[in-house]
Write a protein that holds these residues in place. Structure first.
Motif, PDB file in Angstrom:
ATOM      1  N   ALA A  50      33.115  43.449  50.884  1.00 26.86           N
ATOM      2  CA  ALA A  50      34.303  42.847  50.271  1.00 26.86           C
ATOM      3  C   ALA A  50      35.296  43.944  49.906  1.00 26.86           C
ATOM      4  O   ALA A  50      35.070  44.713  48.970  1.00 26.86           O
ATOM      5  CB  ALA A  50      33.909  42.050  49.037  1.00 26.86           C
ATOM      6  N   SER A  55      39.610  42.028  52.954  1.00 24.18           N
ATOM      7  CA  SER A  55      38.648  40.946  53.192  1.00 24.18           C
ATOM      8  C   SER A  55      39.232  39.608  52.757  1.00 24.18           C
ATOM      9  O   SER A  55      38.852  39.044  51.729  1.00 24.18           O
ATOM     10  CB  SER A  55      37.337  41.244  52.458  1.00 24.18           C
ATOM     11  OG  SER A  55      36.757  42.423  52.951  1.00 24.18           O
ATOM     12  N   VAL A  60      37.430  37.616  57.205  1.00 22.58           N
ATOM     13  CA  VAL A  60      36.205  36.914  56.795  1.00 22.58           C
ATOM     14  C   VAL A  60      35.793  35.887  57.839  1.00 22.58           C
ATOM     15  O   VAL A  60      34.624  35.831  58.255  1.00 22.58           O
ATOM     16  CB  VAL A  60      36.399  36.256  55.419  1.00 22.58           C
ATOM     17  CG1 VAL A  60      35.218  35.344  55.077  1.00 22.58           C
ATOM     18  CG2 VAL A  60      36.566  37.326  54.338  1.00 22.58           C
ATOM     19  N   VAL A  71      32.756  37.938  53.723  1.00 21.69           N
ATOM     20  CA  VAL A  71      32.791  37.800  52.263  1.00 21.69           C
ATOM     21  C   VAL A  71      34.224  38.008  51.776  1.00 21.69           C
ATOM     22  O   VAL A  71      34.813  39.070  51.996  1.00 21.69           O
ATOM     23  CB  VAL A  71      31.853  38.812  51.568  1.00 21.69           C
ATOM     24  CG1 VAL A  71      31.922  38.653  50.045  1.00 21.69           C
ATOM     25  CG2 VAL A  71      30.419  38.639  52.050  1.00 21.69           C
ATOM     26  N   ALA A  73      37.003  38.998  49.285  1.00 16.22           N
ATOM     27  CA  ALA A  73      37.140  39.880  48.122  1.00 16.22           C
ATOM     28  C   ALA A  73      38.093  39.217  47.141  1.00 16.22           C
ATOM     29  O   ALA A  73      39.305  39.211  47.347  1.00 16.22           O
ATOM     30  CB  ALA A  73      37.666  41.246  48.549  1.00 16.22           C
ATOM     31  N   ASN A 100      33.056  37.387  46.820  1.00 14.23           N
ATOM     32  CA  ASN A 100      32.701  38.497  45.927  1.00 14.23           C
ATOM     33  C   ASN A 100      33.537  38.401  44.667  1.00 14.23           C
ATOM     34  O   ASN A 100      34.772  38.383  44.726  1.00 14.23           O
ATOM     35  CB  ASN A 100      32.954  39.824  46.653  1.00 14.23           C
ATOM     36  CG  ASN A 100      32.637  41.041  45.799  1.00 14.23           C
ATOM     37  OD1 ASN A 100      33.308  41.310  44.814  1.00 14.23           O
ATOM     38  ND2 ASN A 100      31.631  41.793  46.196  1.00 14.23           N
TER      39      ASN A 100
END
Length: 363
Positions: A50, A55, A60, A71, A73, A100
């Protein structure tokens, strides 16, 4: 009948043998990271790290669509923005992905609620020891908790108190880092944690290295740097070009001049910004010692130096004065590749090692 006899090479081996060896190697790789793929619900146990500003929905979804696990972020996003990002990501992929969350976020509870409402299956808690209430809220909502473990004692505690999986990230990684390398963390933690999947991260850029970690007991691997320079990454072309031109030795952690003023280590490419940060610390220290600044004011002066610097590098392309966060695997980034190509390359590198080993020992 001759057309039924397998074609043989000059050495007498069937030409089909390499294909059989590769197929057997792929089966072995699937076995090695089965714990990870089962936990993630993916074809490959490869997570995207992340990375703030990087991200997001495009990267992703690309990782997830290619068989890995993307993932989001969340970083400093608020609940409304996170909800929009999850929805936008889901519009681009029907494959599993995670979110995340930073444990120190002032709206952590609301962000967890957003993840549960949008049926995010995996929530990664980073940036500190996960609060018990946060872990319970995620699990009560039906999602799985992934936590970072920087030491064996904490890994055992997290597994005991509700983490469904762990990530151990070595100092080779980009961005905020701990003090211990992945090779040491892997030896310290992997032999002793078997009840939950443990994913490894930090400095990984090749499939054969991932294979070595799987054989030590890892469930899979997390990569960031290689994905940051991918074709699907929204990072500025100058940001990606800086990765291509860099060597591992160019990705260095930030330096702290005085122990009274802690600097959270961040690994990135050395540039004019990192050099000016040293000068800024020295000047701030001089102002503190002369009585011009209080200790608290001096600490804030140091911490605020990098405010917005990552965005300037990633989005605006300021690779001279911005913060170009990168792991030491940056030396393995030689071109801008599509995500499916990167993941296929990682898998093939692992498969080749397994196939060559089987051929060498006649297995």
């Amino acid at each position: 009948m001759s057309d039924l006899v397998p074609e043989r090479s000059a050495s007498g081996h069937s030409a089909a043998a390499p294909d059989r060896a590769a197929a057997a190697a792929r089966i072995e790789l699937e076995r090695l990271w089965e714990q990870g793929t089962r936990f993630l619900g993916t074809r490959h146990a490869i997570l995207g790290g992340a990375m703030s500003w990087v991200s997001e929905r495009n990267l992703v979804s690309a990782i997830s669509n290619a068989g890995g696990f993307g993932v989001i972020a969340c970083g400093a996003m608020g609940p409304d923005l996170l909800a929009k990002e999850i929805a936008a990501t889901r519009a681009l992929t029907d494959k599993p992905f995670g979110v995340n969350l930073i444990t120190m976020h002032p709206q952590l509870g609301d962000l967890i609620r957003v993840c549960i409402e949008h049926q995010v299956g995996h929530v990664v808690l980073a940036g500190g020891i996960p609060p018990g209430a946060a872990v319970r809220a995620i699990k009560d909502g039906g999602a799985k908790v992934v936590a970072f473990a920087p030491a064996l004692v904490l890994a055992k505690r997290l597994a005991r108190t509700g983490a469904d999986a762990l990530v151990i990230e070595g100092a080779e990684a980009g961005g905020h880092i701990g003090p211990v390398s992945l090779t040491v963390l892997a030896q310290e933690i992997l032999p002793h944690i078997r009840d939950v999947p443990v994913f490894v991260a930090g400095g990984l850029g090749r499939g054969d290295a991932i294979l070595g970690m799987l054989e030590m007991g890892a469930a899979g691997a997390q990569l960031g740097t290689r994905f940051a320079a991918s074709a699907e990454s929204i990072a500025h072309p100058r940001f990606k070009q800086a990765f291509i031109q860099a060597s591992a030795r160019d990705a260095m952690p930030s330096v702290q001049l005085d122990e009274r003023f802690p600097v959270i280590p961040v690994r990135g490419l050395v540039n004019d910004g990192t050099r000016r940060f040293l000068v800024h610390q020295g000047e701030t220290l001089r102002r503190f010692q002369s009585g011009e600044l209080s200790k608290e004011a001096a600490q804030l002066e140091i911490e605020h130096f990098w405010a917005g610097a990552l965005r300037r590098a990633v989005i605006d392309g300021d690779v001279d004065g911005g913060s170009v966060m990168a792991g030491q695997s940056v030396g393995m980034v030689s071109s801008i590749q599509p995500i499916p190509e990167i993941i296929a390359e990682l898998v093939e590198q692992a498969v080749q090692v397994l196939a060559a080993r089987a051929a060498r020992y006649g297995a």
